[in-house]
Design a protein around this motif. Structure first.
Motif, PDB file in Angstrom:
ATOM      1  N   ALA A 249      77.670  59.260  53.272  1.00 11.75           N
ATOM      2  CA  ALA A 249      76.797  59.540  54.412  1.00 11.75           C
ATOM      3  C   ALA A 249      75.354  59.087  54.177  1.00 11.75           C
ATOM      4  O   ALA A 249      74.535  59.123  55.098  1.00 11.75           O
ATOM      5  CB  ALA A 249      76.819  61.035  54.723  1.00 11.75           C
ATOM      6  N   SER A 250      75.022  58.652  52.954  1.00  9.41           N
ATOM      7  CA  SER A 250      73.650  58.267  52.629  1.00  9.41           C
ATOM      8  C   SER A 250      73.395  56.809  52.974  1.00  9.41           C
ATOM      9  O   SER A 250      74.319  56.033  53.209  1.00  9.41           O
ATOM     10  CB  SER A 250      73.376  58.510  51.140  1.00  9.41           C
ATOM     11  OG  SER A 250      74.155  57.631  50.338  1.00  9.41           O
ATOM     12  N   SER A 251      72.124  56.443  52.979  1.00  8.30           N
ATOM     13  CA  SER A 251      71.730  55.071  53.313  1.00  8.30           C
ATOM     14  C   SER A 251      71.831  54.162  52.099  1.00  8.30           C
ATOM     15  O   SER A 251      71.311  54.496  51.022  1.00  8.30           O
ATOM     16  CB  SER A 251      70.292  55.056  53.843  1.00  8.30           C
ATOM     17  OG  SER A 251      69.819  53.730  53.945  1.00  8.30           O
TER      18      SER A 251
ATOM     19  N   ILE B 278      72.844  58.972  44.518  1.00 15.31           N
ATOM     20  CA  ILE B 278      73.707  59.790  43.659  1.00 15.31           C
ATOM     21  C   ILE B 278      73.084  61.156  43.428  1.00 15.31           C
ATOM     22  O   ILE B 278      73.746  62.198  43.562  1.00 15.31           O
ATOM     23  CB  ILE B 278      73.959  59.084  42.315  1.00 15.31           C
ATOM     24  CG1 ILE B 278      74.668  57.746  42.533  1.00 15.31           C
ATOM     25  CG2 ILE B 278      74.784  59.984  41.389  1.00 15.31           C
ATOM     26  CD1 ILE B 278      74.696  56.864  41.304  1.00 15.31           C
ATOM     27  N   GLY B 279      71.802  61.175  43.082  1.00 11.87           N
ATOM     28  CA  GLY B 279      71.132  62.438  42.793  1.00 11.87           C
ATOM     29  C   GLY B 279      71.091  63.360  43.988  1.00 11.87           C
ATOM     30  O   GLY B 279      71.332  64.573  43.871  1.00 11.87           O
ATOM     31  N   GLY B 280      70.791  62.806  45.171  1.00  9.92           N
ATOM     32  CA  GLY B 280      70.781  63.631  46.373  1.00  9.92           C
ATOM     33  C   GLY B 280      72.147  64.236  46.649  1.00  9.92           C
ATOM     34  O   GLY B 280      72.267  65.395  47.067  1.00  9.92           O
ATOM     35  N   ALA B 281      73.205  63.454  46.403  1.00 13.08           N
ATOM     36  CA  ALA B 281      74.565  63.953  46.607  1.00 13.08           C
ATOM     37  C   ALA B 281      74.895  65.062  45.613  1.00 13.08           C
ATOM     38  O   ALA B 281      75.540  66.059  45.974  1.00 13.08           O
ATOM     39  CB  ALA B 281      75.563  62.806  46.472  1.00 13.08           C
ATOM     40  N   LEU B 282      74.467  64.902  44.366  1.00 14.54           N
ATOM     41  CA  LEU B 282      74.714  65.941  43.358  1.00 14.54           C
ATOM     42  C   LEU B 282      73.995  67.231  43.719  1.00 14.54           C
ATOM     43  O   LEU B 282      74.539  68.334  43.550  1.00 14.54           O
ATOM     44  CB  LEU B 282      74.258  65.452  41.980  1.00 14.54           C
ATOM     45  CG  LEU B 282      75.051  64.298  41.368  1.00 14.54           C
ATOM     46  CD1 LEU B 282      74.400  63.828  40.068  1.00 14.54           C
ATOM     47  CD2 LEU B 282      76.499  64.702  41.119  1.00 14.54           C
TER      48      LEU B 282
ATOM     49  N   ALA C  48      61.993  60.239  43.426  1.00 11.56           N
ATOM     50  CA  ALA C  48      61.024  61.002  44.199  1.00 11.56           C
ATOM     51  C   ALA C  48      61.324  60.888  45.688  1.00 11.56           C
ATOM     52  O   ALA C  48      61.683  59.841  46.204  1.00 11.56           O
ATOM     53  CB  ALA C  48      59.616  60.498  43.929  1.00 11.56           C
ATOM     54  N   GLY C  49      61.175  62.018  46.378  1.00 13.48           N
ATOM     55  CA  GLY C  49      61.284  62.011  47.823  1.00 13.48           C
ATOM     56  C   GLY C  49      62.688  62.127  48.369  1.00 13.48           C
ATOM     57  O   GLY C  49      62.900  61.996  49.573  1.00 13.48           O
ATOM     58  N   THR C  50      63.694  62.379  47.523  1.00 18.80           N
ATOM     59  CA  THR C  50      65.050  62.487  48.052  1.00 18.80           C
ATOM     60  C   THR C  50      65.249  63.809  48.782  1.00 18.80           C
ATOM     61  O   THR C  50      66.110  63.920  49.636  1.00 18.80           O
ATOM     62  CB  THR C  50      66.109  62.404  46.928  1.00 18.80           C
ATOM     63  OG1 THR C  50      65.886  63.450  46.012  1.00 18.80           O
ATOM     64  CG2 THR C  50      66.052  61.074  46.256  1.00 18.80           C
TER      65      THR C  50
END
Length: 211
Positions: free
Chosen positions: A78-80, A89-93, A205-207
């Motif tokens: 679902a991410s860009s 990856i980090g945002g998903a984790l 940064a900023g995720t």
């Protein structure tokens, strides 16, 4: 309606799985992992040992099995693709951890957070579980790579995916251990975000929590 019946079966299966795992983690915590048998878990859960093995192929899975792979893959998809790899990856984790932890709001640990904390403590203190955790991380890494790529992904790009996934999972592991050692006093997604930011700086940064 076949679809409805299939959904109900899946729900019942998930409920049974959660019930068995809850009894297993309680017994492992109270009596020790090595001292507790699968038969003990089955008796506490009111099911047969065969039913336990049907849901959890190994004793280690009773502690470590969760939905992370599916949750992380869904969020990556679902991410860009314009984001840096470690941001995706980090945002998903982080999102997956927030889901598994039950979305606490700073008013004490949720039931899901207490359960996750108990599982992490068992993993940290039990050699057999630490070894299985490494195997699980390999599987999660592959799930991440599969979500990032497709059948046309070339070898060099797949290699970059593997490296980024491996690095993010190392940061995640460090965050999980820190959170467990701190008795869950800090929100788990925040601890993971802090670990990822320490490892990757501006690339992460900023995720936020959504990736």
């Amino acid at each position: 309606m076949p679809d409805q019946h299939s959904t109900l079966r899946a729900q019942r299966r998930a409920e049974t799985q959660r019930m068995i795992q809850a009894h297993a983690v309680r017994l492992f915590t109270e009596h020790g992992y090595d001292a507790t048998t699968v038969t003990d878990v089955a008796e506490a859960a009111g099911v047969s040992p065969m039913t336990v093995y049907r849901h959890f192929p190994t004793k280690e899975d009773l502690v470590l099995l969760d939905q992370r792979g599916r949750l992380v893959a869904e969020r990556i998809l679902a991410s860009s693709a314009a984001q840096p790899l470690v941001s995706r990856i980090g945002g998903a984790l982080i999102d997956a951890a927030a889901t598994l932890a039950g979305g606490g709001e700073g008013h004490g640990l949720t039931a899901d957070e207490q359960f996750l904390l108990a599982r992490l403590r068992l993993m940290i203190s039990t050699p057999a579980l630490r070894a299985k955790h490494l195997d699980n991380n390999y599987a999660l890494q592959q799930a991440i790579v599969d979500a990032l790529g497709d059948d046309d992904t070339d070898a060099d790009t797949a290699f970059r995916f593997h490296v980024a996934a491996s690095a993010c999972l190392a940061a995640l592991h460090t965050a999980l251990v820190r959170w467990a050692e701190d008795d869950g006093r800090t929100e788990l997604p925040d601890v993971i975000a802090k670990a990822l930011a320490a490892a990757f700086g501006d690339d992460f940064a900023g995720t936020g929590l959504g990736g």
